[in-house]
Design a protein around this motif. Structure first.
Motif, PDB file in Angstrom:
ATOM      1  N   ARG A 123       0.711  -1.142  -0.110  1.00  0.00           N
ATOM      2  CA  ARG A 123      -0.160   0.239  -0.797  1.00  0.00           C
ATOM      3  C   ARG A 123       0.426   1.583   0.102  1.00  0.00           C
ATOM      4  NH1 ARG A 123      -5.230   1.157   4.272  1.00  0.00           N
ATOM      5  NH2 ARG A 123      -5.996   2.997   3.375  1.00  0.00           N
ATOM      6  N   PRO A 124       0.762   2.024  -1.389  1.00  0.00           N
ATOM      7  CA  PRO A 124       2.017   3.447  -0.834  1.00  0.00           C
ATOM      8  C   PRO A 124       1.695   4.154   0.104  1.00  0.00           C
ATOM      9  CG  PRO A 124       0.988   2.887  -3.007  1.00  0.00           C
ATOM     10  CD  PRO A 124      -0.121   2.217  -2.341  1.00  0.00           C
ATOM     11  N   LEU A 125       2.771   4.753   0.699  1.00  0.00           N
ATOM     12  CA  LEU A 125       1.949   6.015   1.701  1.00  0.00           C
ATOM     13  C   LEU A 125       2.327   7.490   1.017  1.00  0.00           C
ATOM     14  CD1 LEU A 125       5.733   5.185   3.566  1.00  0.00           C
ATOM     15  CD2 LEU A 125       3.464   3.648   3.828  1.00  0.00           C
ATOM     16  N   ALA A 131       7.525   8.513  -4.931  1.00  0.00           N
ATOM     17  CA  ALA A 131       8.123   8.045  -4.359  1.00  0.00           C
ATOM     18  C   ALA A 131       9.799   7.766  -5.007  1.00  0.00           C
ATOM     19  CB  ALA A 131       7.094   6.964  -3.887  1.00  0.00           C
ATOM     20  N   THR A 133      11.680   4.842  -6.306  1.00  0.00           N
ATOM     21  CA  THR A 133      11.837   3.269  -6.665  1.00  0.00           C
ATOM     22  C   THR A 133      13.450   2.487  -6.060  1.00  0.00           C
ATOM     23  OG1 THR A 133       9.993   3.751  -7.955  1.00  0.00           O
ATOM     24  CG2 THR A 133      11.632   0.922  -8.487  1.00  0.00           C
ATOM     25  N   PRO A 165       8.891   8.658   0.291  1.00  0.00           N
ATOM     26  CA  PRO A 165       8.239   7.167   0.243  1.00  0.00           C
ATOM     27  C   PRO A 165       9.142   6.866  -0.657  1.00  0.00           C
ATOM     28  CG  PRO A 165       6.495   8.597   0.040  1.00  0.00           C
ATOM     29  CD  PRO A 165       8.133  10.051  -0.173  1.00  0.00           C
ATOM     30  N   LEU A 166       9.594   5.432   0.081  1.00  0.00           N
ATOM     31  CA  LEU A 166      11.008   4.207  -0.946  1.00  0.00           C
ATOM     32  C   LEU A 166       9.720   3.323  -1.570  1.00  0.00           C
ATOM     33  CD1 LEU A 166      13.327   4.268   1.119  1.00  0.00           C
ATOM     34  CD2 LEU A 166      12.983   5.812  -0.361  1.00  0.00           C
ATOM     35  N   ARG A 167       9.550   2.648  -2.599  1.00  0.00           N
ATOM     36  CA  ARG A 167       9.036   1.990  -3.206  1.00  0.00           C
ATOM     37  C   ARG A 167       9.697   0.732  -3.357  1.00  0.00           C
ATOM     38  NH1 ARG A 167       7.490   0.976  -8.485  1.00  0.00           N
ATOM     39  NH2 ARG A 167       5.800  -0.472  -9.059  1.00  0.00           N
ATOM     40  N   LYS A 169      10.898  -2.803  -4.531  1.00  0.00           N
ATOM     41  CA  LYS A 169      10.793  -4.187  -5.360  1.00  0.00           C
ATOM     42  C   LYS A 169      11.917  -4.900  -4.645  1.00  0.00           C
ATOM     43  CE  LYS A 169       9.386  -3.415  -9.489  1.00  0.00           C
ATOM     44  NZ  LYS A 169       9.602  -3.110 -11.007  1.00  0.00           N
ATOM     45  N   GLN A 197       6.731  -6.331  -2.662  1.00  0.00           N
ATOM     46  CA  GLN A 197       6.406  -5.169  -3.178  1.00  0.00           C
ATOM     47  C   GLN A 197       6.451  -4.184  -1.667  1.00  0.00           C
ATOM     48  OE1 GLN A 197       5.268  -1.754  -5.955  1.00  0.00           O
ATOM     49  NE2 GLN A 197       3.620  -2.872  -5.482  1.00  0.00           N
ATOM     50  N   TYR A 199       6.663   0.022   0.537  1.00  0.00           N
ATOM     51  CA  TYR A 199       6.737   0.692   0.973  1.00  0.00           C
ATOM     52  C   TYR A 199       7.131   1.294   2.378  1.00  0.00           C
ATOM     53  CZ  TYR A 199       4.619   1.809  -3.616  1.00  0.00           C
ATOM     54  OH  TYR A 199       3.671   2.220  -4.609  1.00  0.00           O
ATOM     55  N   GLN A 201       9.511   4.452   4.352  1.00  0.00           N
ATOM     56  CA  GLN A 201       9.586   5.939   4.555  1.00  0.00           C
ATOM     57  C   GLN A 201      10.524   6.019   6.041  1.00  0.00           C
ATOM     58  OE1 GLN A 201       7.090   8.654   3.545  1.00  0.00           O
ATOM     59  NE2 GLN A 201       8.132  10.041   5.726  1.00  0.00           N
TER      60      GLN A 201
END
Length: 307
Positions: A123-125, A131, A133, A165-167, A169, A197, A199, A201
């Motif tokens: 779930r994205p922050l 973000a 990647t 935010p950090l995404r 993978k 994946q 997310y 921060q």
């Protein structure tokens, strides 16, 4: 000079020092990483941990107090305590003893339900900043971090902009492993042939310890890395400096990197072949062999029977 027992004042000082040291021992873990979150995910997980603790203490503490109270009230010297050896059942007692555990389970279940949805790793922050990647690959026994948008990579060091935010993978080029930065939260598994994946921060600049928490062979203890959260300007400077020096990460360099090695010092790659992470996930590049179990040499000779 005669020797003897310490003077009373000296003895009192020693006892006071010993007591102070003993009382501070339980506080030694208060600065543990899990209780010192540095990001929104870690802070939310700490809240869940404390809420769950409070819910469980709501039944543990009264139970302990009731046990002590019953032991005191029904002591042999208390003539006011009623002795009823034929007592069998009480509906009111059953209601209390069953309703409290049911309420605790309902509260813990609701807390778990809400937390598992709010803290879904994929779930994205919510943030006003875009973000960043990062593609994460666990190897034997090191971590590879690829920055696809910046075209660089690093080994055993993750540099990120603070507040963004950090995404992430994640995959494994060898056996199953786990990616965990305790102060940022959410441990997640990495598996060969699969991409996950996550997310995360880091709210402010700092260096946060990362680790593998799943045993994966002889070099497991050296699978440590640092997350360096830096201001946005410093992150850009690090990217520019990384692009200016170091080797390039192509298929040949990746083949050398995938070989087993332990306690690898951090270093960087100035360039990365496009689509390298997808090639690892889809196994277009051969997976690493994984840990090899060593077979001990036999040092025992058969015993000859006496004639």
């Amino acid at each position: 000079m005669a020797t003897g027992s310490p003077r009373p004042a000296v003895l009192r000082e020693r006892v006071a020092g010993l007591m102070a040291g003993t009382l501070t021992l339980p506080l030694g873990g208060c600065r543990a990483a899990l209780l010192d979150p540095q990001g929104p995910v870690g802070a939310a997980e700490k809240t869940i941990l404390l809420n769950a603790l409070a819910i469980m203490l709501a039944i543990v503490v009264p139970t302990i107090l009731a046990t002590l109270g019953f032991a005191w009230w029904f002591r042999a010297s208390n003539t006011r305590a009623r002795y009823r050896p034929q007592w069998v059942y009480s509906g009111r007692v059953e209601l209390v003893t069953w309703s409290i555990p049911i309420l605790v389970i309902l509260f813990l279940g609701g807390l778990t339900w809400v937390g598992s949805h709010d803290l879904d790793p994929a779930r994205p922050l919510k943030s006003t900043q875009p973000a960043v990647t990062v593609e994460v690959v666990s190897l034997d026994w090191k971590w590879l971090f690829i920055y696809p948008d910046q075209g660089v990579a690093s080994v055993n060091q993750l540099v990120v902009p603070a507040g963004a935010p950090l995404r992430l993978k994640l995959t494994s080029a060898s056996v199953m492993n786990t990616f965990f930065v305790p102060q940022l939260g959410s441990m997640i598994y990495t598996m060969n042939g699969m991409s996950g994946q996550l997310y995360l921060q880091a709210d402010k600049p700092g260096v946060y310890a990362g680790q593998s928490s799943h045993f994966s062979g002889d070099g497991f203890s050296g699978m440590q890395f640092d997350v360096r959260a830096v201001p946005a300007t410093d992150f850009k400077t690090w990217i520019d400096r990384t692009k200016a020096a170091g080797p390039a990460l192509d298929e040949q360099a990746y083949g050398a990197l995938s070989k087993q090695s332990t306690d690898v010092a951090p270093y960087t790659y100035r360039a990365v072949s496009p689509g390298l992470y997808e090639d690892i996930v889809q196994q277009h590049l051969p997976p690493a062999p994984g840990p090899v179990a060593a077979q001990p040499a036999s040092q025992v000779a058969p015993v000859k029977k006496a004639s």
